[in-house]
Motif scaffolding. Structure first.
Motif, PDB file in Angstrom:
ATOM      1  N   SER A 257      40.973  37.755  30.815  1.00 48.50           N
ATOM      2  CA  SER A 257      42.229  38.278  31.371  1.00 48.50           C
ATOM      3  C   SER A 257      42.569  37.591  32.706  1.00 48.50           C
ATOM      4  CB  SER A 257      42.098  39.783  31.594  1.00 48.50           C
ATOM      5  OG  SER A 257      41.112  40.029  32.579  1.00 48.50           O
ATOM      6  N   GLU A 258      43.815  37.767  33.120  1.00 49.20           N
ATOM      7  CA  GLU A 258      44.239  37.185  34.408  1.00 49.20           C
ATOM      8  C   GLU A 258      43.447  37.811  35.544  1.00 49.20           C
ATOM      9  OE1 GLU A 258      48.432  37.345  35.207  1.00 49.20           O
ATOM     10  OE2 GLU A 258      48.907  36.588  33.204  1.00 49.20           O
ATOM     11  N   ARG A 259      43.215  39.126  35.396  1.00 47.43           N
ATOM     12  CA  ARG A 259      42.493  39.842  36.448  1.00 47.43           C
ATOM     13  C   ARG A 259      41.063  39.287  36.609  1.00 47.43           C
ATOM     14  NH1 ARG A 259      42.985  42.386  41.142  1.00 47.43           N
ATOM     15  NH2 ARG A 259      40.820  41.982  41.683  1.00 47.43           N
ATOM     16  N   ALA A 260      40.483  38.864  35.468  1.00 49.48           N
ATOM     17  CA  ALA A 260      39.117  38.340  35.525  1.00 49.48           C
ATOM     18  C   ALA A 260      39.049  37.089  36.391  1.00 49.48           C
ATOM     19  CB  ALA A 260      38.615  38.045  34.116  1.00 49.48           C
ATOM     20  N   VAL A 261      40.090  36.269  36.308  1.00 49.42           N
ATOM     21  CA  VAL A 261      40.119  35.042  37.122  1.00 49.42           C
ATOM     22  C   VAL A 261      40.138  35.413  38.604  1.00 49.42           C
ATOM     23  CG1 VAL A 261      41.453  32.951  37.637  1.00 49.42           C
ATOM     24  CG2 VAL A 261      41.353  33.842  35.283  1.00 49.42           C
ATOM     25  N   ILE A 262      40.939  36.425  38.951  1.00 48.00           N
ATOM     26  CA  ILE A 262      41.011  36.874  40.354  1.00 48.00           C
ATOM     27  C   ILE A 262      39.660  37.442  40.801  1.00 48.00           C
ATOM     28  CG2 ILE A 262      42.147  38.496  41.943  1.00 48.00           C
ATOM     29  CD1 ILE A 262      44.604  38.363  40.142  1.00 48.00           C
ATOM     30  N   ASP A 263      39.057  38.293  39.936  1.00 48.75           N
ATOM     31  CA  ASP A 263      37.773  38.911  40.282  1.00 48.75           C
ATOM     32  C   ASP A 263      36.720  37.845  40.596  1.00 48.75           C
ATOM     33  OD1 ASP A 263      38.816  41.411  39.819  1.00 48.75           O
ATOM     34  OD2 ASP A 263      38.090  41.524  37.744  1.00 48.75           O
ATOM     35  N   ARG A 264      36.690  36.809  39.740  1.00 44.73           N
ATOM     36  CA  ARG A 264      35.661  35.774  39.946  1.00 44.73           C
ATOM     37  C   ARG A 264      35.959  34.966  41.208  1.00 44.73           C
ATOM     38  NH1 ARG A 264      36.663  34.920  34.030  1.00 44.73           N
ATOM     39  NH2 ARG A 264      35.133  36.269  32.999  1.00 44.73           N
ATOM     40  N   SER A 265      37.234  34.691  41.423  1.00 42.48           N
ATOM     41  CA  SER A 265      37.556  33.868  42.600  1.00 42.48           C
ATOM     42  C   SER A 265      37.390  34.643  43.911  1.00 42.48           C
ATOM     43  CB  SER A 265      38.973  33.304  42.490  1.00 42.48           C
ATOM     44  OG  SER A 265      39.896  34.370  42.563  1.00 42.48           O
ATOM     45  N   ASN A 266      37.437  35.965  43.837  1.00 47.49           N
ATOM     46  CA  ASN A 266      37.229  36.780  45.040  1.00 47.49           C
ATOM     47  C   ASN A 266      35.786  36.741  45.536  1.00 47.49           C
ATOM     48  OD1 ASN A 266      39.788  37.740  45.432  1.00 47.49           O
ATOM     49  ND2 ASN A 266      39.489  39.648  44.312  1.00 47.49           N
ATOM     50  N   TYR A 267      34.867  36.330  44.634  1.00 51.30           N
ATOM     51  CA  TYR A 267      33.449  36.459  44.975  1.00 51.30           C
ATOM     52  C   TYR A 267      33.058  35.625  46.188  1.00 51.30           C
ATOM     53  CZ  TYR A 267      28.382  36.487  44.672  1.00 51.30           C
ATOM     54  OH  TYR A 267      27.055  36.629  44.979  1.00 51.30           O
ATOM     55  N   HIS A 268      33.592  34.395  46.258  1.00 49.94           N
ATOM     56  CA  HIS A 268      33.167  33.495  47.333  1.00 49.94           C
ATOM     57  C   HIS A 268      33.453  34.096  48.715  1.00 49.94           C
ATOM     58  CE1 HIS A 268      32.228  29.862  49.482  1.00 49.94           C
ATOM     59  NE2 HIS A 268      33.368  30.000  50.133  1.00 49.94           N
ATOM     60  N   SER A 269      34.682  34.577  48.910  1.00 48.25           N
ATOM     61  CA  SER A 269      35.015  35.121  50.238  1.00 48.25           C
ATOM     62  C   SER A 269      34.198  36.389  50.512  1.00 48.25           C
ATOM     63  CB  SER A 269      36.506  35.402  50.350  1.00 48.25           C
ATOM     64  OG  SER A 269      36.862  36.422  49.453  1.00 48.25           O
ATOM     65  N   LEU A 270      33.976  37.183  49.466  1.00 47.54           N
ATOM     66  CA  LEU A 270      33.178  38.397  49.634  1.00 47.54           C
ATOM     67  C   LEU A 270      31.737  38.046  50.028  1.00 47.54           C
ATOM     68  CD1 LEU A 270      33.118  41.691  48.012  1.00 47.54           C
ATOM     69  CD2 LEU A 270      31.161  40.322  47.347  1.00 47.54           C
ATOM     70  N   LEU A 271      31.213  36.994  49.400  1.00 47.37           N
ATOM     71  CA  LEU A 271      29.841  36.580  49.678  1.00 47.37           C
ATOM     72  C   LEU A 271      29.697  36.167  51.143  1.00 47.37           C
ATOM     73  CD1 LEU A 271      27.042  35.855  48.480  1.00 47.37           C
ATOM     74  CD2 LEU A 271      27.928  33.574  48.067  1.00 47.37           C
ATOM     75  N   VAL A 272      30.632  35.362  51.618  1.00 50.60           N
ATOM     76  CA  VAL A 272      30.556  34.881  53.005  1.00 50.60           C
ATOM     77  C   VAL A 272      30.683  36.062  53.971  1.00 50.60           C
ATOM     78  CG1 VAL A 272      31.670  33.432  54.751  1.00 50.60           C
ATOM     79  CG2 VAL A 272      31.401  32.597  52.402  1.00 50.60           C
ATOM     80  N   ARG A 273      31.608  36.953  53.675  1.00 44.72           N
ATOM     81  CA  ARG A 273      31.785  38.119  54.563  1.00 44.72           C
ATOM     82  C   ARG A 273      30.549  39.024  54.531  1.00 44.72           C
ATOM     83  NH1 ARG A 273      35.697  41.413  52.748  1.00 44.72           N
ATOM     84  NH2 ARG A 273      36.503  39.929  51.238  1.00 44.72           N
ATOM     85  N   SER A 274      29.971  39.158  53.336  1.00 46.84           N
ATOM     86  CA  SER A 274      28.818  40.057  53.217  1.00 46.84           C
ATOM     87  C   SER A 274      27.629  39.538  54.015  1.00 46.84           C
ATOM     88  CB  SER A 274      28.422  40.246  51.752  1.00 46.84           C
ATOM     89  OG  SER A 274      27.815  39.076  51.264  1.00 46.84           O
TER      90      SER A 274
END
Lengths: 86, 522
Positions: B491-508
């Motif tokens: 789904s389109e949402r899946a693409v967003i979810d996966r691409s969000n990971y990088h910024s979340l990882l750095v912030r975490s």
């Protein structure tokens, strides 16, 4: 710190986390050995004392886990001082 | 009624109500209410976590199990303890850097906010309500035995006190109630263990030898096999206790009460230190109960059973080694234990509804602060009333089964969502929801067809599923479903979810200046 450097740090920290987690989980689930034939010897008394290997294992695991946490925190501090963190 | 117990209990109530009054003057915003303004130190928070987690079930339950089966009772002690190193290694930094008030904040940062919040809040509420029922039913029965009060009065009394702490003093009052309780509990356990050792000539050898001589199972109590005979059964308990603890919302919430990630890590370490000491002391208390209670007719009823059941072994031991003074102290400590745990659960439940549902979902993250705080206090009162009603309704139910469910549900729903959202870039909203639902349904279903409900509650002859704690099966199942559905999700949402990971990882890992952190694409 640039993005590539940050990712290197993250990878190193994640590796460290998984190593410590792995050690904890392996030791934790090794407690199940007490209930298997492989761990029969643990149920034996240690010499003439009433302390069994199983009891000693419980106490050792609790103390070892606390020490493991201490090592993890010290390692984190050391890498922070050596400039790993921004 | 024991006058010492009543005196100590009243002293505790007056002291904690004064703290609530003091805390209420410092609780002006929702951040103050949910997380004590993030100003608790690592040492204070570690003590409060220990106070929150060392419940009456840990103290009375584990001592009671050791009284019955010796070494086997320690399985639950190890299960409850080992979660703390993992909290430090895996979750403390990342969760603290990403969340604001609850763990739901963390998982909703990279996944689709509305749907994942609804699922995570659902998981939180199920766990909090079940945990609350277990605490209230246990508390009502215990207070009835200790103080001779009617069950309903005990349940209402506990709720009214907790409401006074939480409604006015929020997390700050709750934290100090938990700190005081942790100190009292550790003092009580230390004195009891000291007295056991004193009466055993400060010799572990003498203590174990006396215990072996007095227990009907003799030497078998020093080794495994009296209560549990199968390695799979033990593994089911270990998995449920370990991963269930890592998914408990009221424990995860405590990571946000400290100013930064360093203090969060210190909290986890101090909590481990206190609990490690507590569980090691329980070895002496547990075997002490065997050595000093068996064979003493004062503590046994006409039918040969321990008066009040095995859960009262710790209190009877206090009487055996310390007389009325120690019994009074331990009874008051037990009461304080229950209050502290129920207070923590109430704050967590209130935060799930007023912060996660109202502020973040209905108001899209921009609520009127005064209205939010008002709603939080109303929610707290509603939770208190629900706790009274459920506590009275479930008074005849099997507490062990009610207490099993929150750990298994937390292990099968909350933990996999939280862990995978922090550590796996491939997780998608659809996968997380599918896995969480499978985890929830399978864990509840297997508990129902397991021995605690199918045989003990419903009265069937044999259970359809042989284990009480099914997380050994439901946790991997939930993770598998999350992985497979995420992997197949185009789904389109899946693409967003996966691409969000990088910024979340750095912030975490590196945190951010200023809170709360900006939310990823939604």
């Amino acid at each position: 710190m640039d993005e590539a450097a940050k990712l290197r740090v993250i990878r190193a920290r994640t590796r460290r986390r998984f190593v410590f987690t792995g050690i904890t989980l392996v030791l934790y689930f090794s407690f199940v050995l007490n209930w298997t034939a492989v761990g029969d010897s643990l149920a034996e008394r240690l010499g003439a004392s009433h302390v069994t290997g199983s009891l000693l294992m419980f106490v050792s695991l609790v103390i070892f886990f606390i020490l493991l946490e201490l090592v993890f925190l010290v390692l984190n501090q050391a890498t922070t001082r050596s400039g790993e963190e921004s | 009624m024991n006058p010492v117990a009543i005196g100590m209990f009243l002293a505790f109530v007056v002291a904690t109500l004064c703290i609530s009054y003091w805390a209420s003057r410092r609780t002006h915003s929702s951040q103050d209410f949910y997380t004590a303004g993030g100003q608790i130190t690592g040492l204070q928070n570690g003590t409060a976590i220990a106070g929150d987690f060392m419940s009456a079930a840990s103290f009375l339950g584990i001592t009671g199990l050791m009284f019955l089966g010796g070494f086997d009772g320690l399985v639950l002690a190890l299960g409850a303890f080992a979660a703390w190193p993992l909290l430090l290694f895996l979750l403390a930094r990342r969760v603290r850097n990403l969340g604001s008030f609850t763990f739901v904040d963390v998982v909703s940062q990279r996944l689709e906010r509305t749907r994942i919040r609804l699922v995570a809040v659902g998981g939180t509420i199920v766990v909090v309500v079940l945990y609350l029922i277990a605490q209230m039913v246990g508390a009502g029965t215990l207070i009835q035995l200790l103080f001779g009060l009617p069950y309903e009065v005990a349940v209402i009394g506990i709720s009214v006190l907790v409401l006074a702490y939480v409604t006015f003093g929020g997390m700050l009052a709750t934290t100090w109630v938990q700190i005081i309780k942790a100190i009292l509990l550790m003092t009580g356990v230390t004195i009891t263990a000291f007295m056991v050792m004193y009466l055993s000539g400060f010799s572990l050898e003498t203590l174990f030898a006396t215990a072996v001589a007095k227990h009907p199972q003799g030497e078998r109590i020093l080794a495994p096999g009296v209560l549990f005979d199968s390695p799979v059964q033990v593994a089911t308990i270990l998995v449920s206790m370990l991963f269930g603890t890592l998914g408990l919302p009221h424990i995860l919430m405590r990571l946000f009460t400290v100013p930064d990630m360093h203090e969060a890590k210190k909290s986890a370490f101090y909590a481990s230190l206190f609990m490690g000491y507590f569980y090691l002391a329980l070895v002496i208390v547990g075997f002490g109960a065997v050595a000093f209670l068996y064979g003493n007719p004062v503590f046994f009823a006409g039918d040969g059973q321990l008066i009040g059941g095995s859960n009262m072994a710790a209190i009877h031991l206090a009487t055996a080694v310390g007389g009325n003074l120690l019994t009074g102290f331990m009874s008051a400590v037990t009461f304080a234990t229950i209050l502290a745990v129920v207070a923590g659960l109430t704050v967590s439940g209130a935060a799930a509804i007023s912060h996660d549902l109202y502020a973040e979902l209905l108001c899209k993250g921009a609520p009127d602060p005064r209205r939010e705080l008002q709603l939080t206090r109303i929610t707290t009162v509603v939770i208190g009333v629900i706790a009274i009603i459920l506590g009275i309704l479930f008074q005849n139910e099997n507490v062990a089964f009610i207490a099993t469910m929150p750990m298994v549900v937390a292990a099968s729903v909350n933990f996999p969502i939280l862990f995978l959202s922090l550590y796996w870039s491939g997780l998608t909203t659809r996968g997380a929801i599918a896995g969480a639902l499978v985890g929830l349904v399978s864990s509840v279903a297997l508990i129902v067809v397991g021995p605690q409900v199918w045989v003990s509650v419903l009265g069937f002859e044999r259970a359809l599923f042989p284990y009480d704690y099914p997380a050994l099966f439901t946790l991997p199942l939930a993770v598998l479903v999350m992985s497979v559905v995420s992997w197949l999700d185009n789904s389109e949402r899946a693409v967003i979810d996966r691409s969000n990971y990088h910024s979340l990882l750095v912030r975490s890992e590196f945190g951010e200046t200023g809170r709360p952190p900006p939310v990823a694409r939604h």
